[in-house]
Design an enzyme around this catalytic site. Structure first.
Site, PDB file in Angstrom:
ATOM      1  CG  ASP A  90     -37.127 -15.111   6.012  1.00 45.00           C
ATOM      2  OD1 ASP A  90     -36.769 -16.283   6.195  1.00 45.00           O
ATOM      3  OD2 ASP A  90     -37.669 -14.729   4.966  1.00 45.00           O
ATOM      4  CB  SER A  91     -38.694 -16.222  11.690  1.00 42.77           C
ATOM      5  OG  SER A  91     -39.892 -15.635  11.206  1.00 42.77           O
ATOM      6  N   GLY A  92     -39.266 -17.514   8.640  1.00 42.05           N
ATOM      7  CA  GLY A  92     -40.206 -18.385   7.960  1.00 42.05           C
ATOM      8  C   GLY A  92     -41.643 -17.958   8.138  1.00 42.05           C
ATOM      9  N   GLY A  93     -41.887 -16.946   8.974  1.00 39.75           N
ATOM     10  CA  GLY A  93     -43.249 -16.508   9.244  1.00 39.75           C
ATOM     11  C   GLY A  93     -43.989 -16.033   8.004  1.00 39.75           C
ATOM     12  CG  PHE A  94     -43.856 -12.980   4.151  1.00 40.29           C
ATOM     13  CD1 PHE A  94     -44.803 -11.994   4.361  1.00 40.29           C
ATOM     14  CD2 PHE A  94     -43.594 -13.375   2.840  1.00 40.29           C
ATOM     15  CE1 PHE A  94     -45.478 -11.400   3.296  1.00 40.29           C
ATOM     16  CE2 PHE A  94     -44.256 -12.795   1.777  1.00 40.29           C
ATOM     17  CZ  PHE A  94     -45.202 -11.804   2.001  1.00 40.29           C
ATOM     18  CG  ASP A 144     -43.241 -12.302  11.883  1.00 41.43           C
ATOM     19  OD1 ASP A 144     -42.727 -13.307  11.334  1.00 41.43           O
ATOM     20  OD2 ASP A 144     -43.506 -11.272  11.237  1.00 41.43           O
ATOM     21  CD  GLN A 186     -46.034  -8.498  11.658  1.00 41.97           C
ATOM     22  OE1 GLN A 186     -46.877  -7.821  11.070  1.00 41.97           O
ATOM     23  NE2 GLN A 186     -45.150  -9.232  10.985  1.00 41.97           N
ATOM     24  N   GLY A 214     -44.903  -6.955   8.262  1.00 43.22           N
ATOM     25  CA  GLY A 214     -46.318  -6.886   7.941  1.00 43.22           C
ATOM     26  C   GLY A 214     -46.707  -5.825   6.941  1.00 43.22           C
ATOM     27  CG  ASP A 264     -35.885  -8.556   2.697  1.00 44.96           C
ATOM     28  OD1 ASP A 264     -36.461  -9.414   1.998  1.00 44.96           O
ATOM     29  OD2 ASP A 264     -36.406  -8.067   3.716  1.00 44.96           O
ATOM     30  CB  CYS A 302     -25.379   1.230 -15.018  1.00 41.86           C
ATOM     31  SG  CYS A 302     -25.090  -0.270 -14.050  1.00 41.86           S
ATOM     32  CB  CYS A 304     -23.351  -3.434 -13.787  1.00 42.97           C
ATOM     33  SG  CYS A 304     -24.513  -3.544 -15.175  1.00 42.97           S
ATOM     34  CB  CYS A 307     -24.315  -1.111 -18.176  1.00 41.96           C
ATOM     35  SG  CYS A 307     -26.053  -1.177 -17.655  1.00 41.96           S
ATOM     36  CG  HIS A 333     -28.784  -3.242 -14.968  1.00 42.30           C
ATOM     37  ND1 HIS A 333     -27.971  -2.139 -15.076  1.00 42.30           N
ATOM     38  CD2 HIS A 333     -30.053  -2.765 -14.814  1.00 42.30           C
ATOM     39  CE1 HIS A 333     -28.716  -1.040 -15.007  1.00 42.30           C
ATOM     40  NE2 HIS A 333     -29.981  -1.402 -14.843  1.00 42.30           N
TER      41      HIS A 333
END
Length: 369
Positions: A90-94, A144, A186, A214, A264, A302, A304, A307, A333
């Site tokens: 990501d760009s770092g905006g958030f 952004d 946005q 956003g 994500d 599950c 995994c 489990c 898990h």
């Protein structure tokens, strides 16, 4: 070819393939969050065992520590963290948005103080691209500006138009064509400004994909879903669509049904460290006394490592004792659950059975919760 649709259903759901420098990602796909060049508590081998195809890194954090030039000198982010699959950064905006008390948004970029040492920095659209190119990210995101919910129309308009101008500067700053560049739509919760944002970003062309940003900033669930439902058709089907920072298993199912391809969220990893585990019928909180003598797995369905090997009673003991193994086992898990859910949705779309899958998904939660 960057993106191809290989199957679709009667609704907006679709299965696709995103082609990157480090391999093909089968979509819809969930990206585990590796903020500081690591998915917390897990190794790259663990991630592969969970079924991860692509992971997310964080431009803001890697810029501050250890620095993008150092990572570039050491062979790039893939070599640095020993992950040979695709990486989106990501760009770092958030992250800068979350530092509201320590940053100032200007036309040129964002001036902020580091959360590590208070040092002053300026993050511009050009620098965000430079950092991500140095890291060697398979998918880069334009810088952004994000706004909280609710926000007045004037703030929405200003932030949306600034994001569009920054995206065009990001496109101009790009020097590596082997790395994909996504723009971020946005517009707050305003349908009109979402439309203007999409039109402004589609107009110049040159972007390889589009993200819906956003969201998950405090809005009610129904507004989140209606915003996705309105925004997604604004993006031509030829492009991959990435929904940023969302969300719960229910959010993923709903967004896939509306035509989203990439996701994500920190939810599976953060919840694991806090003792909340996802199962096919809902969530369990492992610290609860009812699990003190429970010799069953987290989820009988599950497969995994956690489990297959450990009981709820043992995991509860590790968590209450604050043993580090608890965080690894429960993160294994939760990520396996998320990634298996995406695999099940891909298969359902391929077979033309997504509606049946969705009904069964909710029915089990209602029956067994």
């Amino acid at each position: 070819m960057i993106f191809e649709v290989v199957a679709s259903g009667p609704g907006a759901e679709r299965r696709g393939r995103l082609h990157t420098r480090h391999g093909v990602v089968e979509t819809p796909a969930f990206m585990p969050v590796g903020t500081q060049a690591t998915v917390k508590a897990l190794s790259p081998e663990d991630l592969r065992a969970c079924g991860a195809q692509m992971i997310l890194g964080n431009t803001y954090h890697l810029y501050l520590r250890p620095g993008h030039r150092l990572i570039q000198e050491l062979g790039g982010l893939h070599r640095f963290m020993a992950w040979d699959g695709p990486i989106l950064t990501d760009s770092g905006g958030f992250q800068v948005y979350s530092l509201a008390a320590f940053r100032k948004v200007e036309e040129g970029g964002v001036i902020f103080r580091s959360h590590l040492d208070g040092s002053l920095h300026s993050l511009t659209p050009e620098l965000a691209v430079e950092i991500q190119e140095a890291l060697g990210s398979d998918v880069m995101m334009c810088l952004d500006t994000c706004i909280p919910y609710p926000s007045p129309e004037g703030d929405i308009a200003e932030a949306t138009e600034l994001t569009t101008r920054w995206a065009r500067r990001s496109l101009a700053a790009r020097t590596r064509r082997d790395l994909l560049l996504f723009a971020i739509i946005q517009g707050g919760m305003s349908h009109e400004w979402r439309r203007r944002s999409a039109e402004g970003l589609l107009d110049p062309g040159g972007f390889d994909g589009y993200a819906i940003g956003g969201l998950s900033v405090g809005e009610p669930k129904e507004i989140l879903l209606s915003t996705i439902e309105f925004t997604r058709p604004l993006i031509p089907d030829a492009f991959p669509v990435y929904l940023m920072g969302v969300g719960s298993p229910e959010d993923l199912v709903e967004a896939v049904s509306r035509g989203v391809d990439l996701f994500d969220c920190v939810m599976p990893t953060r919840n694991a460290r806090n003792g909340t585990l996802f199962t096919s019928w809902g969530r369990i909180v492992i610290k609860n006394a009812q699990y003190a003598r429970d010799q069953g797995p987290i989820d009988p369905d599950c497969t995994c490592y956690t489990c297959r090997t450990f009981t709820r009673a043992y995991l509860r003991h590790l968590f209450l004792a604050r043993e580090l193994l608890a965080y690894r086992l429960m993160t294994l898990h939760n990520l396996t659950y998320y990634l298996r859910l995406m695999d099940e949705m891909r298969n359902a779309i391929s077979k033309g059975r997504f509606d049946a899958f969705k009904k069964a998904f909710y029915s089990r939660r209602e029956t067994l919760s």
